[in-house]
Scaffold this motif. Structure first.
Motif, PDB file in Angstrom:
ATOM      1  N   SER A  15       8.104 -37.284  31.854  1.00 16.95           N
ATOM      2  CA  SER A  15       9.006 -36.223  32.319  1.00 16.95           C
ATOM      3  C   SER A  15      10.453 -36.539  31.973  1.00 16.95           C
ATOM      4  O   SER A  15      11.175 -35.677  31.462  1.00 16.95           O
ATOM      5  N   ARG A  24      14.474 -28.726  39.486  1.00 19.67           N
ATOM      6  CA  ARG A  24      13.411 -28.341  38.557  1.00 19.67           C
ATOM      7  C   ARG A  24      12.169 -29.198  38.810  1.00 19.67           C
ATOM      8  O   ARG A  24      12.285 -30.340  39.208  1.00 19.67           O
ATOM      9  N   SER A  33       7.120 -31.444  35.920  1.00 22.40           N
ATOM     10  CA  SER A  33       6.135 -31.075  34.906  1.00 22.40           C
ATOM     11  C   SER A  33       5.841 -29.589  34.992  1.00 22.40           C
ATOM     12  O   SER A  33       6.354 -28.881  35.858  1.00 22.40           O
ATOM     13  N   SER A  34       4.970 -29.134  34.114  1.00 22.95           N
ATOM     14  CA  SER A  34       4.601 -27.716  34.106  1.00 22.95           C
ATOM     15  C   SER A  34       3.360 -27.438  34.945  1.00 22.95           C
ATOM     16  O   SER A  34       2.882 -26.311  34.974  1.00 22.95           O
ATOM     17  N   TYR A  35       2.833 -28.455  35.639  1.00 20.67           N
ATOM     18  CA  TYR A  35       1.671 -28.237  36.506  1.00 20.67           C
ATOM     19  C   TYR A  35       2.038 -27.257  37.613  1.00 20.67           C
ATOM     20  O   TYR A  35       3.090 -27.374  38.235  1.00 20.67           O
TER      21      TYR A  35
END
Length: 98
Positions: free
Chosen positions: A19, A67, A70-72
């Protein structure tokens, strides 16, 4: 040194490293300390990252605060704070606790 707070319990040192690198911070830090719950095998929801200069800690804050790491879909929004332990003091502490 910064504290990454509210990170997903599934994160490992490797996923935190990925990340950080994906936010353009590769080569700017020298230590990641991720406290673990040994019974559950998960992290405690926060991690410490020691940057090689205060400038990079500031860049980390600007790029990552508010933010997800991760995109999980289950990943939470990360909050970043500056640690009360910095530099050599932080490194000595992480070595003493494993």
């Amino acid at each position: 040194t910064v504290v990454l707070q509210r990170i997903g319990y599934f994160h490992t040192k490797s996923s935190i490293r990925r990340s950080l690198d994906s936010f353009g911070l590769a080569g700017t830090y020298d230590t990641i300390y991720l406290p673990m719950n040994k019974k559950k095998g998960t992290n405690l929801g926060y991690a410490f990252v020691n940057f090689i200069s205060p400038h990079y800690a500031s860049v980390c804050y600007q790029r990552m605060h508010g933010r997800p790491l991760s995109s999980y879909a289950q990943d939470r929004v990360c909050f970043i704070e500056y640690s009360s332990m910095q530099g050599g003091t932080f490194l000595a502490h992480t070595r003493s606790v494993g």
